[in-house]
Motif scaffolding. Structure first.
Motif, PDB file in Angstrom:
ATOM      1  N   TYR A  34       0.839  -1.201   0.000  1.00 11.71           N
ATOM      2  CA  TYR A  34       0.000   0.000   0.000  1.00 11.71           C
ATOM      3  C   TYR A  34       0.873   1.251   0.000  1.00 11.71           C
ATOM      4  CZ  TYR A  34      -2.962   3.712   1.847  1.00 11.71           C
ATOM      5  OH  TYR A  34      -3.603   4.907   2.042  1.00 11.71           O
ATOM      6  N   LEU A  38       1.004   4.065  -2.932  1.00  8.49           N
ATOM      7  CA  LEU A  38       0.631   5.442  -2.612  1.00  8.49           C
ATOM      8  C   LEU A  38       1.766   6.392  -2.969  1.00  8.49           C
ATOM      9  CD1 LEU A  38      -1.577   7.232  -1.473  1.00  8.49           C
ATOM     10  CD2 LEU A  38      -0.603   6.859   0.807  1.00  8.49           C
ATOM     11  N   GLU A  56      -5.890   5.493  -1.900  1.00  8.66           N
ATOM     12  CA  GLU A  56      -6.369   5.739  -0.536  1.00  8.66           C
ATOM     13  C   GLU A  56      -7.742   5.110  -0.300  1.00  8.66           C
ATOM     14  OE1 GLU A  56      -6.038   9.986  -0.049  1.00  8.66           O
ATOM     15  OE2 GLU A  56      -4.049   9.775   0.871  1.00  8.66           O
ATOM     16  N   GLY A  59      -7.198   1.496   0.346  1.00  5.60           N
ATOM     17  CA  GLY A  59      -6.600   1.302   1.666  1.00  5.60           C
ATOM     18  C   GLY A  59      -5.716   0.080   1.722  1.00  5.60           C
TER      19      GLY A  59
END
Length: 95
Positions: A34, A38, A56, A59
């Protein structure tokens, strides 16, 4: 406490500890995936706002889990990427 009972308790404690460690490693790999995605989303200026929003919204729990295989690889973990029917092919290819 009888010796046999203490031995069984110790064996169970060791098993619980191993399972807990394995669960923590699995969660850590998902978190790292993640974080990498990101960070990558932030690096592409042309699509940054949309890319960051998508990552986001997925998640950490929206990241793929992996299946490790320690057998037959001299103790080294081998991770296989599995295509799951319920995963969006579009999102997977975009990521």
């Amino acid at each position: 406490m009888a010796l046999r009972t203490r031995y069984k308790d110790k064996q169970q404690d060791d098993l619980d500890r191993k399972e807990h460690k394995a669960q923590n490693r699995w969660c850590q790999r998902k978190y790292e995936l993640y974080s990498r995605r990101l960070q990558t989303a932030y690096e592409y200026k042309e699509i940054k706002d949309r890319a960051v929003a998508i990552v986001e919204s997925l998640g950490q729990d929206g990241m793929s889990s992996d299946e490790s295989d320690h057998e037959g690889h001299r103790g080294e973990a081998t991770y296989d990427i599995l295509d799951k029917d319920w995963c969006s092919k579009q999102v997977t290819s975009w990521l």
